[in-house]
Design a protein around this motif. Structure first.
Motif, PDB file in Angstrom:
ATOM      1  N   ASN A   2     -15.719   0.199 -13.388  1.00  0.00           N
ATOM      2  CA  ASN A   2     -15.841  -1.366 -13.484  1.00  0.00           C
ATOM      3  C   ASN A   2     -14.248  -1.570 -13.809  1.00  0.00           C
ATOM      4  N   THR A   3     -13.843  -2.539 -13.014  1.00  0.00           N
ATOM      5  CA  THR A   3     -12.304  -2.965 -13.079  1.00  0.00           C
ATOM      6  C   THR A   3     -11.904  -3.485 -14.470  1.00  0.00           C
ATOM      7  N   THR A   4     -13.022  -3.910 -15.285  1.00  0.00           N
ATOM      8  CA  THR A   4     -12.625  -4.519 -16.460  1.00  0.00           C
ATOM      9  C   THR A   4     -12.609  -3.636 -17.577  1.00  0.00           C
ATOM     10  N   ASP A   5     -12.935  -2.217 -16.947  1.00  0.00           N
ATOM     11  CA  ASP A   5     -12.700  -1.216 -17.978  1.00  0.00           C
ATOM     12  C   ASP A   5     -11.462  -0.297 -17.784  1.00  0.00           C
ATOM     13  N   GLN A   6     -11.013  -0.713 -16.736  1.00  0.00           N
ATOM     14  CA  GLN A   6      -9.617  -0.110 -16.329  1.00  0.00           C
ATOM     15  C   GLN A   6      -8.430  -0.481 -17.175  1.00  0.00           C
ATOM     16  N   THR A   7      -7.329   0.346 -17.493  1.00  0.00           N
ATOM     17  CA  THR A   7      -6.055  -0.048 -18.095  1.00  0.00           C
ATOM     18  C   THR A   7      -5.430  -0.786 -17.049  1.00  0.00           C
ATOM     19  N   ASP A   8      -4.523  -1.734 -17.561  1.00  0.00           N
ATOM     20  CA  ASP A   8      -3.471  -2.754 -16.893  1.00  0.00           C
ATOM     21  C   ASP A   8      -2.919  -1.739 -15.571  1.00  0.00           C
ATOM     22  N   ALA A   9      -2.487  -0.734 -16.023  1.00  0.00           N
ATOM     23  CA  ALA A   9      -1.711   0.099 -14.922  1.00  0.00           C
ATOM     24  C   ALA A   9      -2.719   0.522 -13.841  1.00  0.00           C
ATOM     25  N   GLN A  10      -3.981   0.748 -14.316  1.00  0.00           N
ATOM     26  CA  GLN A  10      -5.263   1.198 -13.205  1.00  0.00           C
ATOM     27  C   GLN A  10      -5.206   0.012 -12.319  1.00  0.00           C
ATOM     28  N   LEU A 104       2.834  -7.116 -14.182  1.00  0.00           N
ATOM     29  CA  LEU A 104       2.184  -7.858 -15.499  1.00  0.00           C
ATOM     30  C   LEU A 104       3.326  -8.245 -16.606  1.00  0.00           C
ATOM     31  N   SER A 105       3.426  -9.375 -16.642  1.00  0.00           N
ATOM     32  CA  SER A 105       4.347  -9.908 -17.887  1.00  0.00           C
ATOM     33  C   SER A 105       3.558 -10.214 -19.241  1.00  0.00           C
ATOM     34  N   ILE A 106       3.792  -9.314 -20.162  1.00  0.00           N
ATOM     35  CA  ILE A 106       3.261  -9.674 -21.426  1.00  0.00           C
ATOM     36  C   ILE A 106       4.400 -10.056 -22.424  1.00  0.00           C
ATOM     37  N   ASP A 107       4.104 -11.131 -23.067  1.00  0.00           N
ATOM     38  CA  ASP A 107       5.200 -11.801 -23.902  1.00  0.00           C
ATOM     39  C   ASP A 107       6.683 -11.962 -23.088  1.00  0.00           C
ATOM     40  N   SER A 108       6.444 -12.249 -21.984  1.00  0.00           N
ATOM     41  CA  SER A 108       7.935 -12.297 -21.084  1.00  0.00           C
ATOM     42  C   SER A 108       8.436 -11.092 -20.702  1.00  0.00           C
ATOM     43  N   VAL A 109       7.803  -9.833 -21.219  1.00  0.00           N
ATOM     44  CA  VAL A 109       8.276  -8.390 -20.665  1.00  0.00           C
ATOM     45  C   VAL A 109       7.617  -7.792 -19.838  1.00  0.00           C
ATOM     46  N   PRO A 110       8.360  -7.230 -18.633  1.00  0.00           N
ATOM     47  CA  PRO A 110       7.655  -6.617 -17.774  1.00  0.00           C
ATOM     48  C   PRO A 110       6.996  -5.529 -17.923  1.00  0.00           C
ATOM     49  N   ALA A 111       6.030  -5.688 -18.394  1.00  0.00           N
ATOM     50  CA  ALA A 111       5.043  -4.307 -19.080  1.00  0.00           C
ATOM     51  C   ALA A 111       4.263  -3.586 -18.067  1.00  0.00           C
ATOM     52  N   VAL A 112       3.970  -3.952 -17.278  1.00  0.00           N
ATOM     53  CA  VAL A 112       3.252  -3.055 -16.168  1.00  0.00           C
ATOM     54  C   VAL A 112       3.580  -3.435 -14.759  1.00  0.00           C
ATOM     55  N   GLY A 113       3.553  -2.396 -13.926  1.00  0.00           N
ATOM     56  CA  GLY A 113       3.708  -2.818 -12.559  1.00  0.00           C
ATOM     57  C   GLY A 113       3.219  -1.782 -11.598  1.00  0.00           C
ATOM     58  N   ALA A 114       2.807  -2.227 -10.298  1.00  0.00           N
ATOM     59  CA  ALA A 114       2.726  -1.180  -9.170  1.00  0.00           C
ATOM     60  C   ALA A 114       3.672  -1.656  -7.912  1.00  0.00           C
ATOM     61  N   VAL A 115       4.168  -0.854  -7.297  1.00  0.00           N
ATOM     62  CA  VAL A 115       4.802  -1.209  -6.080  1.00  0.00           C
ATOM     63  C   VAL A 115       4.162  -0.310  -5.075  1.00  0.00           C
ATOM     64  N   ALA A 116       3.651  -0.911  -4.025  1.00  0.00           N
ATOM     65  CA  ALA A 116       3.041  -0.072  -2.927  1.00  0.00           C
ATOM     66  C   ALA A 116       3.995  -0.065  -1.574  1.00  0.00           C
ATOM     67  N   LEU A 117       4.303   0.882  -0.929  1.00  0.00           N
ATOM     68  CA  LEU A 117       5.081   0.767   0.264  1.00  0.00           C
ATOM     69  C   LEU A 117       3.862   1.328   1.273  1.00  0.00           C
ATOM     70  N   PRO A 118       3.534   0.382   1.972  1.00  0.00           N
ATOM     71  CA  PRO A 118       2.081   0.712   2.572  1.00  0.00           C
ATOM     72  C   PRO A 118       2.511   1.398   3.869  1.00  0.00           C
ATOM     73  N   ALA A 119       3.705   1.160   4.588  1.00  0.00           N
ATOM     74  CA  ALA A 119       4.082   1.887   5.815  1.00  0.00           C
ATOM     75  C   ALA A 119       4.093   3.423   5.480  1.00  0.00           C
ATOM     76  N   ALA A 120       4.693   3.601   4.100  1.00  0.00           N
ATOM     77  CA  ALA A 120       4.994   5.080   4.039  1.00  0.00           C
ATOM     78  C   ALA A 120       3.777   5.675   3.002  1.00  0.00           C
ATOM     79  N   GLU A 121       2.658   4.917   2.813  1.00  0.00           N
ATOM     80  CA  GLU A 121       1.600   5.456   2.161  1.00  0.00           C
ATOM     81  C   GLU A 121       1.951   5.845   0.779  1.00  0.00           C
ATOM     82  N   ARG A 122       2.806   5.038   0.131  1.00  0.00           N
ATOM     83  CA  ARG A 122       3.071   5.261  -1.306  1.00  0.00           C
ATOM     84  C   ARG A 122       2.734   4.340  -2.103  1.00  0.00           C
TER      85      ARG A 122
END
Length: 250
Positions: A2-10, A104-122
Protein backbone atom coordinates in the motif's frame (compact mmCIF):
# COMPACT_ATOMS: atom_id res chain seq x y z
CA UNK A 1 2.57 -2.63 -0.84
CA UNK A 2 0.00 0.00 0.00
CA UNK A 3 1.45 3.37 -1.02
CA UNK A 4 0.51 4.85 2.35
CA UNK A 5 3.05 2.42 3.88
CA UNK A 6 5.84 3.49 1.56
CA UNK A 7 8.56 5.96 2.44
CA UNK A 8 8.40 9.36 0.81
CA UNK A 9 11.27 8.38 -1.50
CA UNK A 10 9.43 5.21 -2.52
CA UNK A 11 6.34 7.24 -3.29
CA UNK A 12 8.38 9.69 -5.36
CA UNK A 13 9.99 6.83 -7.26
CA UNK A 14 6.73 5.02 -8.01
CA UNK A 15 4.94 8.19 -9.12
CA UNK A 16 7.83 9.24 -11.36
CA UNK A 17 7.98 5.79 -12.94
CA UNK A 18 4.23 5.73 -13.58
CA UNK A 19 4.37 9.13 -15.29
CA UNK A 20 7.42 8.00 -17.25
CA UNK A 21 5.52 5.02 -18.66
CA UNK A 22 2.58 7.21 -19.65
CA UNK A 23 4.81 9.76 -21.38
CA UNK A 24 7.01 7.19 -23.08
CA UNK A 25 3.96 5.48 -24.53
CA UNK A 26 2.52 8.81 -25.65
CA UNK A 27 5.82 9.77 -27.26
CA UNK A 28 5.91 6.70 -29.49
CA UNK A 29 5.76 7.58 -33.16
CA UNK A 30 2.17 7.91 -34.31
CA UNK A 31 0.66 8.23 -30.82
CA UNK A 32 -0.56 11.72 -31.71
CA UNK A 33 0.35 14.61 -33.96
CA UNK A 34 3.51 16.46 -32.97
CA UNK A 35 1.59 19.69 -32.42
CA UNK A 36 -0.53 17.95 -29.76
CA UNK A 37 2.23 15.96 -28.12
CA UNK A 38 3.47 18.59 -25.65
CA UNK A 39 0.07 19.74 -24.35
CA UNK A 40 -1.18 16.17 -24.05
CA UNK A 41 1.96 15.09 -22.23
CA UNK A 42 1.73 17.98 -19.77
CA UNK A 43 -1.96 17.44 -19.07
CA UNK A 44 -2.08 13.65 -18.90
CA UNK A 45 1.07 13.28 -16.81
CA UNK A 46 -0.13 15.99 -14.44
CA UNK A 47 -3.50 14.29 -13.90
CA UNK A 48 -1.83 10.95 -13.20
CA UNK A 49 0.73 12.44 -10.79
CA UNK A 50 -1.89 14.38 -8.82
CA UNK A 51 -4.09 11.30 -8.50
CA UNK A 52 -1.21 9.12 -7.31
CA UNK A 53 0.16 11.65 -4.82
CA UNK A 54 -3.25 12.36 -3.36
CA UNK A 55 -3.85 8.66 -2.89
CA UNK A 56 -0.44 8.05 -1.31
CA UNK A 57 -0.22 11.23 0.80
CA UNK A 58 -3.75 12.63 1.23
CA UNK A 59 -2.70 15.15 3.89
CA UNK A 60 0.10 16.71 1.84
CA UNK A 61 -0.17 19.69 -0.51
CA UNK A 62 1.01 19.88 -4.12
CA UNK A 63 2.56 22.63 -6.22
CA UNK A 64 2.58 21.64 -9.90
CA UNK A 65 3.59 23.62 -12.95
CA UNK A 66 0.47 22.39 -14.69
CA UNK A 67 -2.12 23.18 -11.98
CA UNK A 68 -3.55 26.42 -10.62
CA UNK A 69 -1.97 27.44 -7.33
CA UNK A 70 -4.49 28.52 -4.70
CA UNK A 71 -1.76 29.47 -2.21
CA UNK A 72 -3.05 27.15 0.53
CA UNK A 73 0.24 25.23 0.40
CA UNK A 74 2.17 28.24 1.72
CA UNK A 75 1.29 27.56 5.37
CA UNK A 76 2.10 23.84 5.12
CA UNK A 77 5.26 21.94 6.12
CA UNK A 78 5.01 19.22 3.48
CA UNK A 79 4.50 20.22 -0.14
CA UNK A 80 5.15 18.09 -3.23
CA UNK A 81 6.71 20.21 -5.96
CA UNK A 82 6.29 18.59 -9.35
CA UNK A 83 6.95 19.16 -13.01
CA UNK A 84 5.01 16.50 -14.91
CA UNK A 85 7.03 17.07 -18.07
CA UNK A 86 10.26 19.06 -17.84
CA UNK A 87 11.55 19.74 -21.32
CA UNK A 88 8.36 19.86 -23.36
CA UNK A 89 10.28 20.97 -26.44
CA UNK A 90 12.59 17.97 -26.22
CA UNK A 91 9.62 15.67 -25.62
CA UNK A 92 7.86 17.04 -28.68
CA UNK A 93 11.03 16.53 -30.73
CA UNK A 94 11.26 12.96 -29.37
CA UNK A 95 14.73 13.54 -27.96
CA UNK A 96 15.97 11.78 -24.82
CA UNK A 97 16.76 14.82 -22.61
CA UNK A 98 13.35 15.43 -21.01
CA UNK A 99 12.26 14.43 -17.54
CA UNK A 100 9.63 13.97 -14.85
CA UNK A 101 10.24 15.76 -11.53
CA UNK A 102 8.67 14.61 -8.27
CA UNK A 103 10.06 16.61 -5.35
CA UNK A 104 9.02 16.98 -1.72
CA UNK A 105 9.73 20.14 0.24
CA UNK A 106 9.63 19.73 4.01
CA UNK A 107 9.96 22.98 5.96
CA UNK A 108 11.11 24.67 2.72
CA UNK A 109 13.99 22.20 2.25
CA UNK A 110 14.17 19.90 -0.82
CA UNK A 111 14.06 16.74 1.26
CA UNK A 112 13.04 14.03 -1.21
CA UNK A 113 13.14 13.79 -4.97
CA UNK A 114 12.80 11.52 -7.97
CA UNK A 115 13.82 12.47 -11.49
CA UNK A 116 12.80 10.10 -14.27
CA UNK A 117 14.39 10.23 -17.71
CA UNK A 118 11.72 8.22 -19.51
CA UNK A 119 13.33 8.01 -22.94
CA UNK A 120 16.46 6.53 -21.34
CA UNK A 121 14.37 4.35 -18.98
CA UNK A 122 16.26 5.75 -15.98
CA UNK A 123 15.11 7.10 -12.65
CA UNK A 124 17.23 8.81 -10.01
CA UNK A 125 15.92 9.01 -6.45
CA UNK A 126 17.18 10.61 -3.27
CA UNK A 127 17.36 7.23 -1.53
CA UNK A 128 19.73 5.77 -4.15
CA UNK A 129 23.18 4.62 -3.06
CA UNK A 130 25.46 7.68 -3.54
CA UNK A 131 27.53 7.42 -6.74
CA UNK A 132 31.30 7.05 -6.90
CA UNK A 133 32.82 9.55 -9.33
CA UNK A 134 36.14 9.55 -11.11
CA UNK A 135 38.77 12.08 -10.06
CA UNK A 136 37.73 15.64 -10.86
CA UNK A 137 39.17 16.72 -14.23
CA UNK A 138 41.14 19.96 -14.49
CA UNK A 139 38.82 21.08 -17.31
CA UNK A 140 35.30 20.30 -16.10
CA UNK A 141 32.27 19.62 -18.26
CA UNK A 142 29.38 22.04 -17.82
CA UNK A 143 25.84 21.28 -18.99
CA UNK A 144 24.06 24.31 -20.45
CA UNK A 145 20.88 25.21 -22.29
CA UNK A 146 20.63 24.03 -25.87
CA UNK A 147 19.73 27.51 -27.09
CA UNK A 148 20.05 30.24 -24.48
CA UNK A 149 22.94 29.93 -22.05
CA UNK A 150 22.99 33.05 -19.87
CA UNK A 151 25.96 35.45 -20.28
CA UNK A 152 27.00 34.72 -16.67
CA UNK A 153 27.12 31.00 -17.46
CA UNK A 154 29.23 31.62 -20.55
CA UNK A 155 31.57 33.92 -18.61
CA UNK A 156 32.10 31.35 -15.86
CA UNK A 157 32.68 28.57 -18.38
CA UNK A 158 35.35 30.65 -20.12
CA UNK A 159 37.03 31.60 -16.83
CA UNK A 160 37.36 28.00 -15.61
CA UNK A 161 38.03 26.44 -19.00
CA UNK A 162 34.92 24.30 -18.97
CA UNK A 163 33.69 22.20 -21.86
CA UNK A 164 30.07 23.11 -22.64
CA UNK A 165 27.55 20.31 -23.16
CA UNK A 166 24.20 21.59 -24.51
CA UNK A 167 21.21 19.70 -23.12
CA UNK A 168 17.46 20.12 -22.72
CA UNK A 169 15.57 19.60 -19.47
CA UNK A 170 16.88 20.91 -16.15
CA UNK A 171 16.39 17.43 -14.74
CA UNK A 172 18.45 15.88 -17.51
CA UNK A 173 21.24 18.40 -16.90
CA UNK A 174 21.28 17.83 -13.15
CA UNK A 175 21.27 14.05 -13.54
CA UNK A 176 24.22 14.28 -15.94
CA UNK A 177 26.18 15.69 -12.98
CA UNK A 178 24.81 13.06 -10.59
CA UNK A 179 25.80 10.35 -13.07
CA UNK A 180 29.30 11.74 -13.59
CA UNK A 181 28.81 12.68 -17.26
CA UNK A 182 29.41 16.32 -16.31
CA UNK A 183 30.75 18.15 -13.28
CA UNK A 184 28.79 21.42 -13.23
CA UNK A 185 25.25 22.58 -13.90
CA UNK A 186 25.00 26.36 -13.59
CA UNK A 187 21.77 28.10 -14.54
CA UNK A 188 20.86 31.78 -14.44
CA UNK A 189 18.05 33.73 -15.98
CA UNK A 190 14.85 32.05 -14.91
CA UNK A 191 13.43 28.87 -13.38
CA UNK A 192 10.63 27.97 -11.01
CA UNK A 193 10.58 25.70 -7.98
CA UNK A 194 9.23 22.78 -10.01
CA UNK A 195 12.20 23.04 -12.38
CA UNK A 196 14.76 22.23 -9.71
CA UNK A 197 13.21 20.94 -6.46
CA UNK A 198 13.41 17.24 -7.35
CA UNK A 199 16.79 17.54 -9.14
CA UNK A 200 18.27 19.40 -6.17
CA UNK A 201 16.94 16.81 -3.71
CA UNK A 202 18.56 14.01 -5.72
CA UNK A 203 21.80 15.95 -6.16
CA UNK A 204 22.03 16.78 -2.43
CA UNK A 205 21.56 13.14 -1.52
CA UNK A 206 24.27 12.17 -3.99
CA UNK A 207 26.77 14.46 -2.23
CA UNK A 208 26.83 17.32 -4.72
CA UNK A 209 26.96 21.02 -3.90
CA UNK A 210 23.60 22.73 -4.42
CA UNK A 211 22.84 26.43 -3.96
CA UNK A 212 21.70 29.65 -5.56
CA UNK A 213 24.39 31.19 -7.74
CA UNK A 214 25.22 33.68 -4.97
CA UNK A 215 25.92 30.72 -2.67
CA UNK A 216 22.72 31.08 -0.62
CA UNK A 217 20.37 28.23 0.17
CA UNK A 218 17.65 27.07 -2.22
CA UNK A 219 14.33 27.65 -0.45
CA UNK A 220 11.07 26.04 -1.55
CA UNK A 221 7.34 26.49 -1.01
CA UNK A 222 7.59 30.26 -1.30
CA UNK A 223 4.46 32.23 -2.15
CA UNK A 224 6.09 33.26 -5.43
CA UNK A 225 7.52 30.03 -6.88
CA UNK A 226 10.05 31.87 -9.04
CA UNK A 227 13.51 30.46 -8.29
CA UNK A 228 15.59 31.88 -11.11
CA UNK A 229 19.03 30.35 -10.66
CA UNK A 230 20.75 27.24 -9.39
CA UNK A 231 24.20 25.70 -9.07
CA UNK A 232 24.62 21.92 -8.89
CA UNK A 233 28.20 20.75 -9.05
CA UNK A 234 30.89 18.52 -7.70
CA UNK A 235 31.99 20.00 -4.35
CA UNK A 236 35.53 20.50 -5.65
CA UNK A 237 34.34 23.20 -8.07
CA UNK A 238 31.83 25.07 -5.93
CA UNK A 239 34.12 27.72 -4.45
CA UNK A 240 35.66 28.69 -7.78
CA UNK A 241 32.39 28.69 -9.68
CA UNK A 242 30.75 30.91 -7.05
CA UNK A 243 33.74 33.26 -7.13
CA UNK A 244 33.55 33.54 -10.92
CA UNK A 245 29.80 34.13 -10.77
CA UNK A 246 30.42 37.01 -8.37
CA UNK A 247 32.99 38.50 -10.76
CA UNK A 248 30.69 38.11 -13.77
CA UNK A 249 27.78 39.65 -11.84
CA UNK A 250 29.72 42.70 -10.60
Amino acid sequence: MNTTDQTDAQVARSVALAAAVLLRDLCKAGACADVDLGPRGDAEANELILDLLRAARPDDFILSEESADDGLRCAQRRVWVVDPLDGTREFRERRDDWAVHIGLSIDSVPAVGAVALPAAERVFVSDDVPPQWDAAPSHPRMVVSRSRAHPIVNAVATAIGAELIPMGSAGAKAMAVVEGRAEIYLHAGGQYEWDNCAPVAVARAAGLHTSRIDGSDLVYNCRDPLLPDVLICRPEYAERVLAEVAKASA
